[in-house]
Design a protein around this motif. Structure first.
Motif, PDB file in Angstrom:
ATOM      1  N   MET A 132       0.826  -1.211   0.000  1.00 18.93           N
ATOM      2  CA  MET A 132       0.000   0.000   0.000  1.00 18.93           C
ATOM      3  C   MET A 132       0.864   1.266   0.000  1.00 18.93           C
ATOM      4  O   MET A 132       0.514   2.253  -0.622  1.00 18.93           O
ATOM      5  N   GLU A 133       2.027   1.213   0.695  1.00 11.39           N
ATOM      6  CA  GLU A 133       2.884   2.412   0.805  1.00 11.39           C
ATOM      7  C   GLU A 133       3.298   2.939  -0.561  1.00 11.39           C
ATOM      8  O   GLU A 133       3.426   4.137  -0.760  1.00 11.39           O
ATOM      9  N   TYR A 134       3.513   2.020  -1.508  1.00 11.88           N
ATOM     10  CA  TYR A 134       3.963   2.496  -2.817  1.00 11.88           C
ATOM     11  C   TYR A 134       2.892   3.337  -3.500  1.00 11.88           C
ATOM     12  O   TYR A 134       3.190   4.216  -4.299  1.00 11.88           O
ATOM     13  N   ASN A 192      -6.845   0.513   0.021  1.00 11.31           N
ATOM     14  CA  ASN A 192      -5.842  -0.554   0.010  1.00 11.31           C
ATOM     15  C   ASN A 192      -5.271  -0.796  -1.383  1.00 11.31           C
ATOM     16  O   ASN A 192      -4.076  -0.963  -1.542  1.00 11.31           O
ATOM     17  N   SER A 193      -6.153  -0.827  -2.379  1.00 12.08           N
ATOM     18  CA  SER A 193      -5.653  -1.165  -3.715  1.00 12.08           C
ATOM     19  C   SER A 193      -6.128  -0.181  -4.793  1.00 12.08           C
ATOM     20  O   SER A 193      -6.243  -0.546  -5.949  1.00 12.08           O
ATOM     21  N   TRP A 211      -2.662  -2.815 -15.009  1.00 17.37           N
ATOM     22  CA  TRP A 211      -3.184  -1.594 -14.402  1.00 17.37           C
ATOM     23  C   TRP A 211      -3.024  -0.386 -15.317  1.00 17.37           C
ATOM     24  O   TRP A 211      -1.995  -0.208 -15.956  1.00 17.37           O
ATOM     25  N   PRO A 222       4.241  -2.849 -11.788  1.00 15.41           N
ATOM     26  CA  PRO A 222       4.766  -2.895 -10.421  1.00 15.41           C
ATOM     27  C   PRO A 222       6.097  -2.180 -10.244  1.00 15.41           C
ATOM     28  O   PRO A 222       6.292  -1.443  -9.266  1.00 15.41           O
ATOM     29  N   LYS A 246       7.218   0.846  -7.681  1.00 15.94           N
ATOM     30  CA  LYS A 246       8.318   0.664  -6.721  1.00 15.94           C
ATOM     31  C   LYS A 246       9.447   1.671  -6.941  1.00 15.94           C
ATOM     32  O   LYS A 246      10.394   1.708  -6.168  1.00 15.94           O
ATOM     33  N   VAL A 277      -3.224  -7.455   0.503  1.00 14.41           N
ATOM     34  CA  VAL A 277      -2.894  -6.488  -0.558  1.00 14.41           C
ATOM     35  C   VAL A 277      -1.391  -6.217  -0.572  1.00 14.41           C
ATOM     36  O   VAL A 277      -0.754  -6.189  -1.627  1.00 14.41           O
ATOM     37  N   ASP A 278      -0.809  -6.028   0.618  1.00 16.28           N
ATOM     38  CA  ASP A 278       0.629  -5.755   0.698  1.00 16.28           C
ATOM     39  C   ASP A 278       1.446  -6.937   0.167  1.00 16.28           C
ATOM     40  O   ASP A 278       2.454  -6.746  -0.519  1.00 16.28           O
ATOM     41  N   PHE A 284       0.561  -8.940  -2.088  1.00 18.43           N
ATOM     42  CA  PHE A 284       0.451  -8.928  -3.549  1.00 18.43           C
ATOM     43  C   PHE A 284       1.341  -7.833  -4.158  1.00 18.43           C
ATOM     44  O   PHE A 284       1.750  -7.927  -5.311  1.00 18.43           O
ATOM     45  N   GLY A 285       1.631  -6.791  -3.364  1.00 16.66           N
ATOM     46  CA  GLY A 285       2.556  -5.747  -3.819  1.00 16.66           C
ATOM     47  C   GLY A 285       3.970  -6.289  -3.995  1.00 16.66           C
ATOM     48  O   GLY A 285       4.787  -5.687  -4.682  1.00 16.66           O
TER      49      GLY A 285
END
Lengths: 114, 246
Positions: free
Chosen positions: A1-3, A38-39, A65, A84, A88, B175-176, B178-179
């Protein structure tokens, strides 16, 4: 989630900067909100007349996405693929994409005014 | 006590044309299987929920055939269905055939239903190849109609926990995971977790758990398929389809 937070920060900063730099030609826009779930994330800027919205869902069922941009609920033609490794790398790939996004939005706003 | 009386609806047993027509569909066959029990019971409250639900749902499905019953018998059958439904409502199951409101080809917020699995608990789940602008829109539309709905997304799963491989995980942890920040799963050059690895993710396992819950709890499940201009396969969506519509 942080990203998502880090990427959203880049989008907000670049878009804000681009909107301010071009205020003489497109009018004043203000940051409205940045909602991070969350997403998914939702960012908007607005003025009295219109709203710019950026939406991104990183749900597995939304792969690949894409960040969607709309101005007054009309989607921009351009698609912004988010992968992704871009999320990141907010300061490099993320910054690059959000910069392009901000410039495209300004071009679209100028087109609307004409 | 919900009594159905004895000797009701003899035509269903004695009319070979009617029984033959019922045998032509799966619903008709099930109806004929449950009918002897339902029609001879003294108290419907003694009948299992599963059997009553099956009776009500399948009676509705073959209503076109049953409408050929003599008028008095058709009315008695309707009464029996209504009384069965009352029993089910008292048991908290809800209207047994509420799950049959939607059918293939119906339109929800511009999305066409491609498959429906009937439910028994009055709740609706929506699946499809895409959430953003697709499943989420259908869900919003159903919610605005006052339906009890659910989807595998942040709105409905945040705050819930999933027991996966013997451990409990929050939606956020899933979710994390999956990140894939720590590189737990193999990826391609863009960072996408490779298809072969996806079934190992907590997200995939949580998705499986969610689908199983829908089936166990008797949700009506609506599949709205692929959005326009997107036919890219999804490991997650394919799993949902294989489990729900085998």
């Amino acid at each position: 989630m942080e990203y998502l937070f880090l990427f959203a920060e880049r989008v907000v900063a670049n878009l804000k900067s681009e909107l301010v730099s071009n205020k003489e030609s497109i009018g004043h826009y203000s940051f409205d909100k940045c909602l991070i779930y969350n997403s998914s994330l939702e960012i908007s800027f607005k003025n009295d007349m219109s709203v710019i919205r950026c939406n991104l869902s990183v749900h597995p069922l939304d792969m690949p996405w894409k960040l969607r941009v709309s101005i007054d609920d009309i989607s921009l033609d351009s698609e912004y693929e988010i992968f992704p490794n871009l999320l990141k790398s907010p300061n490099t790939l993320g910054n690059e994409l959000s910069n392009k996004l901000a410039k495209d939005i300004v071009i679209a706003l100028r087109g609307n005014i004409k | 006590m919900q009594s159905c009386g004895s000797g009701a609806l003899n035509t269903l047993i004695t009319n070979p044309i009617l029984t033959e027509r019922l045998k032509q569909t799966d619903e008709g066959k099930v109806f004929l299987e449950v009918w002897p029990t339902i029609s001879t019971t003294i108290d419907l409250a003694q009948i299992s929920t599963e059997l009553l639900t099956s009776f009500v749902k399948n009676s509705k499905s073959v209503s076109n055939v049953l409408s050929d019953l003599p008028e008095a018998e058709a009315k008695r059958l309707d009464d029996l269905i209504a009384k069965s439904d009352e029993v089910l409502v008292k048991r908290g199951v809800g209207a047994a055939y509420a799950g049959s409101v939607f059918k293939v080809g119906d339109n929800i917020a511009g999305k066409i239903i491609v498959q429906v699995k009937a439910g028994i608990n009055g709740k609706i789940a929506v699946i499809g190849r895409k959430m953003d602008g697709h499943v989420n829109e259908a869900i919003n539309s159903l919610q605005s109609q006052g339906k009890q709905v659910e989807a595998f997304n942040d709105v409905f799963q945040s705050g819930k926990s999933f027991n996966i491989d013997g451990a409990n995980y929050s939606w956020q942890e899933i979710v994390d995971d999956f990140g894939n920040i720590n590189g737990k799963y193999s990826t391609n050059s863009d960072g996408w977790i490779i298809d072969e690895e996806l079934p190992n993710t907590l997200m995939y396992k949580a998705n499986q758990k969610w689908v199983q819950k829908l089936l166990d709890d008797g949700y009506e499940i609506i599949d709205i398929g692929y959005p326009i201009n997107n036919n890219t396969p999804s490991v997650f969506y394919n799993m949902e389809l294989n489990v729900i519509f085998p």
